[in-house]
Design an enzyme around this catalytic site. Structure first.
Site, PDB file in Angstrom:
ATOM      1  N   TRP A   1     -16.683  26.784 -12.213  1.00 50.94           N
ATOM      2  CA  TRP A   1     -16.592  25.414 -12.718  1.00 50.94           C
ATOM      3  C   TRP A   1     -16.931  25.514 -14.233  1.00 50.94           C
ATOM      4  O   TRP A   1     -18.037  25.944 -14.560  1.00 50.94           O
ATOM      5  CB  TRP A   1     -17.529  24.268 -12.179  1.00 50.94           C
ATOM      6  CG  TRP A   1     -17.283  23.007 -12.652  1.00 50.94           C
ATOM      7  CD1 TRP A   1     -16.605  22.008 -12.463  1.00 50.94           C
ATOM      8  CD2 TRP A   1     -18.261  22.300 -13.649  1.00 50.94           C
ATOM      9  NE1 TRP A   1     -16.501  20.895 -13.053  1.00 50.94           N
ATOM     10  CE2 TRP A   1     -17.591  21.067 -13.671  1.00 50.94           C
ATOM     11  CE3 TRP A   1     -19.429  22.724 -14.324  1.00 50.94           C
ATOM     12  CZ2 TRP A   1     -18.335  20.132 -14.748  1.00 50.94           C
ATOM     13  CZ3 TRP A   1     -19.780  21.804 -15.215  1.00 50.94           C
ATOM     14  CH2 TRP A   1     -19.457  20.361 -15.406  1.00 50.94           C
TER      15      TRP A   1
ATOM     16  N   ASN B   1     -23.739  32.399 -11.680  1.00 50.05           N
ATOM     17  CA  ASN B   1     -23.784  30.860 -11.596  1.00 50.05           C
ATOM     18  C   ASN B   1     -25.040  30.344 -12.471  1.00 50.05           C
ATOM     19  O   ASN B   1     -26.056  30.972 -12.299  1.00 50.05           O
ATOM     20  CB  ASN B   1     -24.008  30.469 -10.031  1.00 50.05           C
ATOM     21  CG  ASN B   1     -24.464  29.158  -9.680  1.00 50.05           C
ATOM     22  OD1 ASN B   1     -23.965  28.299 -10.674  1.00 50.05           O
ATOM     23  ND2 ASN B   1     -25.047  28.870  -8.861  1.00 50.05           N
TER      24      ASN B   1
ATOM     25  N   HIS C   1     -23.732 -10.561 -21.166  1.00 38.96           N
ATOM     26  CA  HIS C   1     -24.403  -9.747 -22.266  1.00 38.96           C
ATOM     27  C   HIS C   1     -23.446  -8.737 -22.908  1.00 38.96           C
ATOM     28  O   HIS C   1     -23.937  -8.021 -23.487  1.00 38.96           O
ATOM     29  CB  HIS C   1     -25.916  -9.317 -22.064  1.00 38.96           C
ATOM     30  CG  HIS C   1     -26.675 -10.372 -21.580  1.00 38.96           C
ATOM     31  ND1 HIS C   1     -27.196 -11.328 -22.713  1.00 38.96           N
ATOM     32  CD2 HIS C   1     -27.244 -10.466 -20.416  1.00 38.96           C
ATOM     33  CE1 HIS C   1     -27.897 -12.198 -21.672  1.00 38.96           C
ATOM     34  NE2 HIS C   1     -28.257 -11.804 -20.549  1.00 38.96           N
TER      35      HIS C   1
ATOM     36  N   LYS D   1     -17.758  19.617  -6.166  1.00 36.15           N
ATOM     37  CA  LYS D   1     -18.697  18.811  -5.175  1.00 36.15           C
ATOM     38  C   LYS D   1     -20.159  19.015  -5.528  1.00 36.15           C
ATOM     39  O   LYS D   1     -21.053  17.852  -5.184  1.00 36.15           O
ATOM     40  CB  LYS D   1     -18.308  19.386  -3.822  1.00 36.15           C
ATOM     41  CG  LYS D   1     -18.963  18.837  -2.674  1.00 36.15           C
ATOM     42  CD  LYS D   1     -18.346  17.540  -2.329  1.00 36.15           C
ATOM     43  CE  LYS D   1     -19.087  16.867  -1.072  1.00 36.15           C
ATOM     44  NZ  LYS D   1     -19.077  15.371  -1.274  1.00 36.15           N
TER      45      LYS D   1
HETATM   46  C1  G6P Z   1     -21.223  15.257  -7.494  1.00 37.74           C
HETATM   47  C2  G6P Z   1     -20.335  14.946  -6.672  1.00 37.74           C
HETATM   48  C3  G6P Z   1     -20.913  13.603  -6.002  1.00 37.74           C
HETATM   49  C4  G6P Z   1     -22.408  13.643  -5.876  1.00 37.74           C
HETATM   50  C5  G6P Z   1     -23.233  14.395  -6.883  1.00 37.74           C
HETATM   51  C6  G6P Z   1     -24.429  14.890  -6.717  1.00 37.74           C
HETATM   52  O1  G6P Z   1     -20.810  14.922  -8.940  1.00 37.74           O
HETATM   53  O2  G6P Z   1     -18.966  14.789  -6.994  1.00 37.74           O
HETATM   54  O3  G6P Z   1     -20.188  13.261  -5.077  1.00 37.74           O
HETATM   55  O4  G6P Z   1     -22.747  12.500  -5.537  1.00 37.74           O
HETATM   56  O5  G6P Z   1     -22.365  15.648  -7.478  1.00 37.74           O
HETATM   57  O6  G6P Z   1     -24.385  15.633  -5.560  1.00 37.74           O
HETATM   58  P1  G6P Z   1     -25.342  16.109  -4.373  1.00 37.74           P
HETATM   59  O7  G6P Z   1     -25.237  17.090  -3.576  1.00 37.74           O
HETATM   60  O8  G6P Z   1     -26.711  16.235  -4.834  1.00 37.74           O
HETATM   61  O9  G6P Z   1     -25.662  14.611  -3.483  1.00 37.74           O
END
Ligand code: G6P
Length: 607
Positions: free
Chosen positions: A74, A98, A502, A602
């Site tokens: 990413w 990473n 607002h 994700k």
């Molecule tokens: C990313 C995902 C979201 C998720 C967020 C937090 O932005 O696309 O779907 O809510 O991360 O991830 P976590 O695994 O900590 O719930």
């Protein structure tokens, strides 16, 4: 921010690496690559875009070798091109990373001045070039790694292989997780146990500052000062079995449809079958003496946390603070003695949420986390976990994990209310009963998607969409807007209904749909007034309510989605489902990549 995997051993490395990367694609899919040692020399295959592109390249141009490293990216520093794809390296060394090297600009200048020639825009290449220089100066791989780690600032999990050392791999962890896997004839490194689970279930986790020298014979661990240490090998319960879509078109659709069962299973586990009252595991605090609960999370988890704040304050009468983890961790907020840190995370790997947890721990808070991956970094760093048992969530847009988090928070709230005596037992029983109605009502909503599909046609044409809600349904408005943005790329805002006047009311004209999340209940009339204000200015009002609420708003609504009636307490859980379905059907009409939307990942393992 990325997923990394590595293998040293007795079997062809490429298929093992590719297999591990498949389970790490949730960490990013901008590019992927692997490097192996072929006759002692480093060879790479890399591809822009999803892992399937790398698999296609490997099918055409296989990479032999039994020792190698792999990466799914990413992008942070440098565009998501093949050039910037990991592994990075030179003829001497290859690295997958990473995290983010924060002093990469200074290091790069220093290394370029020393004659190292860079070929990418990434921060990671500074690690490879630094190692290369140290090796060229005569250091052994272990000496070079030790010296290089001492120079790196920022966060990293690393796997490194060295030309001429076919049975060696070095790993390191600081601020990003790394696990060592013990195979029968081979050894592994991976970002998480899930990546390694089908390959081996014997896992040891590194701790922050650790580094590890891996050979076919095993692993030697060192702390940040270079002292030899022991890290315990454990058996993971993860299987890493491939997860299919069944008869559904997308994982998101499948995961939305799993919600009645997931919520039902959670309630079965968390509600006593005889008394029909909440029954929680033993938690590391006394509910009566809690001074404050501080909630922190990212993305949908944060919105679930906002509903939790509303519930815990209103029903359990506990002071609650909630903030996104990326802000919370840097605010240096004072935290009271006797406080609880409550973290929510589907993956349990989100870097900011993990950092918020560590801050809370340093402030002497008892740490409870609501996670979906029971062996994740956040779970392992907590005093107690409330597991959402939603099963693997593959679609980037969270659905079942979100409603599972809400369900856990709802039962937790009622359990706290009971233990603190803030509600009469009869009221707790009534609200618990309303939760027990959710699985059947959720199934009913999912079975009647025609109205949502019709509404999706109207929303798909919009450039901007406003979602409004109040109380426990205000975060559902935020979540609805987030879902639409994420997967259909339509600009959407979630707003507290009473706050619309607002500012956002200036946006309203007949081209801006206003979606109201307004179940019947104590706040209904207030939201109804705000909708009248929007209707008076020509807004297209779309009402999501029960039959009673829809009846009251029929005069101003251009469209109405009618849900089964439910107590206002449980409504946020049920009302999350139609906003997910709406985003899904809009994305279908727009033809976007529903499960892996552009630019997202994700699990976000960089801050
Ligand atoms: C990313 C995902 C979201 C998720 C967020 C937090 O932005 O696309 O779907 O809510 O991360 O991830 P976590 O695994 O900590 O719930």
């Amino acid at each position: 921010m990325c997923g990394i995997v590595g293998v040293v051993g007795g079997m062809p490395a490429s298929p093992l690496l590719l297999d591990g990367l498949r389970r790490l694609e949730y960490r990013g899919y901008d590019s992927a690559g692997i490097a192996t040692l072929v006759n002692g020399h480093i060879e790479r295959r890399r591809a822009e875009g999803k892992l399937a592109n790398l698999a296609a390249i490997l099918a055409q141009s296989p990479l032999p070798g039994v020792t190698g490293i792999g990466h799914t990216r990413w992008a942070t520093h440098g565009a998501p091109t093949e050039t910037n794809a990991h592994p990075h390296g030179t003829a001497r060394v290859a690295v997958v990373h990473n995290g983010i090297i924060e002093n990469h600009i200074d290091l790069r200048a220093e290394l370029e001045a020393a004659g190292q020639i860079f070929s990418t825009e990434t921060d990671t290449e500074t690690i490879a070039q630094l190692l290369d220089l140290l090796l060229a100066e005569g250091a052994t791989p272990v000496e070079a790694a030790r010296a290089a780690f001492a120079r790196l600032e920022g966060a990293y999990a690393l796997a490194i292989i060295f030309s001429g050392h076919p049975e060696l791999m070095i790993g390191a962890q600081r601020g990003a997780p790394l696990a060592v896997g013990y195979g029968e004839t081979e050894m592994y490194l991976g970002s998480d146990a899930l990546a390694l689970a089908p390959l081996t279930q014997e896992i040891a986790y590194l701790e922050d500052g650790d580094w590890v020298v891996v050979s076919r014979a095993g692993a030697e661990f060192f702390d940040r000062d270079g002292a030899a240490i022991t890290r315990v090998k454990k058996r993971t319960h993860l299987t890493g079995a491939a997860i299919g879509k069944g008869n559904f078109r997308h994982f998101m659709e499948k995961e939305m449809h799993e919600q009645p069962v997931v919520i039902g299973d959670l309630l079965h586990r968390m509600v006593d079958a005889t008394t029909r009252l909440p029954a929680l595991p033993i938690l590391p605090f006394h509910p009566q003496t809690i001074s404050r609960i501080t909630i922190s999370a990212c993305g949908s988890g944060y919105y679930a946390g906002l509903v939790g704040k509303f519930w815990l304050e209103a029903y359990a009468r506990i002071c609650v603070e909630a903030d996104v983890a990326s802000e919370f961790r840097y605010r240096a907020p004072p935290m009271p003695d006797g406080g609880i840190g409550l973290l929510l995370s589907q993956s349990g790997e989100t870097a900011d949420t993990l950092a918020a947890l560590r801050y809370m721990r340093a402030q002497n808070q008892a740490i409870v986390s609501i996670v979906n991956v029971a062996e994740s970094s956040i779970a392992r760093a907590s005093d107690a976990i409330l597991d959402t048992i939603a099963g693997p969530e593959v679609s980037v847009a969270s659905t079942k994990a979100f409603t599972a988090q809400l369900t856990v928070l709802a039962v937790f709230t009622l359990a706290m209310a009971r233990a603190r005596g803030s509600m009469a037992e009869a009221d707790i029983a009534r609200l618990t009963a309303s939760l027990l109605e959710i699985p059947a009502k959720a199934a009913e909503i999912l079975a009647h998607e025609a109205a949502i599909q019709r509404l999706a046609i109207r929303i798909a044409e919009a450039r901007d969409v406003l979602y409004l809600g109040r109380g426990g349904c205000y975060p559902i408005a935020l979540e609805g807007a987030l879902k639409l943005k994420e997967i259909s790329y339509i600009h959407a805002e979630g707003y507290a209904a009473g706050e619309m006047k607002h500012g956002p009311i200036a946006l309203i004209d007949k081209s801006v749909p206003v979606i109201a999340i307004c179940p019947s209940g104590p706040l209904f009339e207030k939201t109804a007034s705000n909708l009248q204000e929007a209707a008076a200015r020509g807004g297209q009002i779309i009402v999501i309510s029960d039959a009673e609420g829809a009846g009251k708003l029929g005069g101003i609504a251009t469209e109405t989605i009618i849900l089964p009636a439910i107590d206002a307490f449980a409504a946020p859980i049920l009302y999350a489902i139609p906003v997910q379905m709406l985003a899904y059907h809009v994305a279908m009409l727009k033809g976007t990549d529903v499960d892996q939307p552009r630019n997202l990942a994700k699990s976000v393992t960089v801050e």
